[in-house]
Design a protein around this motif. Structure first.
Motif, mmCIF file in Angstrom:
data_model
loop_
_atom_site.group_PDB
_atom_site.id
_atom_site.type_symbol
_atom_site.label_atom_id
_atom_site.label_comp_id
_atom_site.label_asym_id
_atom_site.label_seq_id
_atom_site.Cartn_x
_atom_site.Cartn_y
_atom_site.Cartn_z
ATOM 1 N N HIS A 1 0.842 -1.193 0.000
ATOM 2 C CA HIS A 1 0.000 0.000 0.000
ATOM 3 C C HIS A 1 0.881 1.248 0.000
ATOM 4 O O HIS A 1 2.059 1.190 0.313
ATOM 5 C CB HIS A 1 -0.964 -0.017 1.187
ATOM 6 N N LEU A 4 -0.769 4.123 5.165
ATOM 7 C CA LEU A 4 -2.016 3.913 5.906
ATOM 8 C C LEU A 4 -2.911 5.141 5.897
ATOM 9 O O LEU A 4 -4.131 5.025 5.924
ATOM 10 C CB LEU A 4 -1.711 3.501 7.338
ATOM 11 N N TRP A 5 -2.330 6.320 5.853
ATOM 12 C CA TRP A 5 -3.126 7.553 5.904
ATOM 13 C C TRP A 5 -3.992 7.741 4.666
ATOM 14 O O TRP A 5 -4.905 8.538 4.672
ATOM 15 C CB TRP A 5 -2.220 8.771 6.092
ATOM 16 N N HIS A 7 -6.015 5.475 3.530
ATOM 17 C CA HIS A 7 -7.133 4.532 3.602
ATOM 18 C C HIS A 7 -8.044 4.829 4.779
ATOM 19 O O HIS A 7 -7.599 5.226 5.839
ATOM 20 C CB HIS A 7 -6.606 3.100 3.711
ATOM 21 N N VAL A 30 -11.448 -2.134 3.549
ATOM 22 C CA VAL A 30 -10.491 -1.893 4.627
ATOM 23 C C VAL A 30 -11.189 -2.179 5.944
ATOM 24 O O VAL A 30 -12.235 -1.609 6.251
ATOM 25 C CB VAL A 30 -9.960 -0.442 4.595
ATOM 26 N N LYS A 33 -6.303 -0.946 10.543
ATOM 27 C CA LYS A 33 -4.935 -0.526 10.285
ATOM 28 C C LYS A 33 -4.096 -0.880 11.496
ATOM 29 O O LYS A 33 -4.504 -0.627 12.622
ATOM 30 C CB LYS A 33 -4.858 0.985 10.071
ATOM 31 N N VAL A 35 -0.797 0.410 12.662
ATOM 32 C CA VAL A 35 0.197 1.440 12.378
ATOM 33 C C VAL A 35 1.595 0.957 12.740
ATOM 34 O O VAL A 35 2.548 1.163 11.986
ATOM 35 C CB VAL A 35 -0.145 2.757 13.119
ATOM 36 N N ASN A 38 2.722 -1.214 10.090
ATOM 37 C CA ASN A 38 2.478 -0.639 8.764
ATOM 38 C C ASN A 38 1.677 -1.611 7.892
ATOM 39 O O ASN A 38 2.013 -1.871 6.747
ATOM 40 C CB ASN A 38 3.791 -0.249 8.077
ATOM 41 N N THR A 39 0.606 -2.153 8.481
ATOM 42 C CA THR A 39 -0.199 -3.169 7.805
ATOM 43 C C THR A 39 -1.630 -2.692 7.639
ATOM 44 O O THR A 39 -2.247 -2.203 8.590
ATOM 45 C CB THR A 39 -0.187 -4.487 8.614
ATOM 46 N N LEU A 40 -2.150 -2.873 6.433
ATOM 47 C CA LEU A 40 -3.537 -2.559 6.118
ATOM 48 C C LEU A 40 -4.311 -3.869 6.158
ATOM 49 O O LEU A 40 -3.950 -4.830 5.493
ATOM 50 C CB LEU A 40 -3.618 -1.929 4.730
#
Length: 130
Positions: A1, A4-5, A7, A30, A33, A35, A38-40
């Motif tokens: 991705h 994260l910001w 989504h 989605v 998140k 953070v 760093n995983t969606l």
């Protein structure tokens, strides 16, 4: 991705190549998140993200006139609200609060299944956007 910001919880479009391999199992949404990692997090079960609900909180209300309209005696307004980019508008009651009158609680007359943190809400009195 791409970050994260970019989504929003409940988002369906623009999820990138990770879901293309499994398109036949979609649509994908989605779901969360992480953070720190760093995983969606995505799912094809929209009902797992959020049940339809009739109430939500709002903050940082930007009153177009620079101040809230005249409130009812209980500090509320009976309005129409449009949430995010969807086509639906809902009759609602907005209970306004906070020292600067920029926070509130919204009670919808009908349920909405697409509400998620970080989305916007536009309030209308008739045709006037407040």
């Amino acid at each position: 991705h791409r970050g994260l910001w970019f989504h929003t919880i409940g988002q369906r479009k623009g999820l990138g190549g990770a879901t293309r391999k499994f398109t036949h199992e979609g649509p994908w949404f989605v779901a969360g998140k992480d953070v720190a990692a760093n995983t969606l997090l995505v799912t094809n079960r929209y009902d797992l993200i959020q049940e339809p609900r009739r109430a939500f909180g709002v903050e940082d209300i930007n009153w177009i006139a620079g101040h809230p309209p005249v409130l009812q005696a209980d500090s509320s307004l009976d309005l129409t609200v449009k949430c995010r980019h969807g086509p639906n508008m809902h009759e609602c009651n907005l209970q306004v609060g906070g020292s600067d009158m920029r926070q509130g609680h919204v009670q919808l007359e009908s349920r909405d299944s697409g509400l998620a943190p970080g989305q916007w809400a536009a309030f209308y009195r008739g045709q006037e956007c407040l």
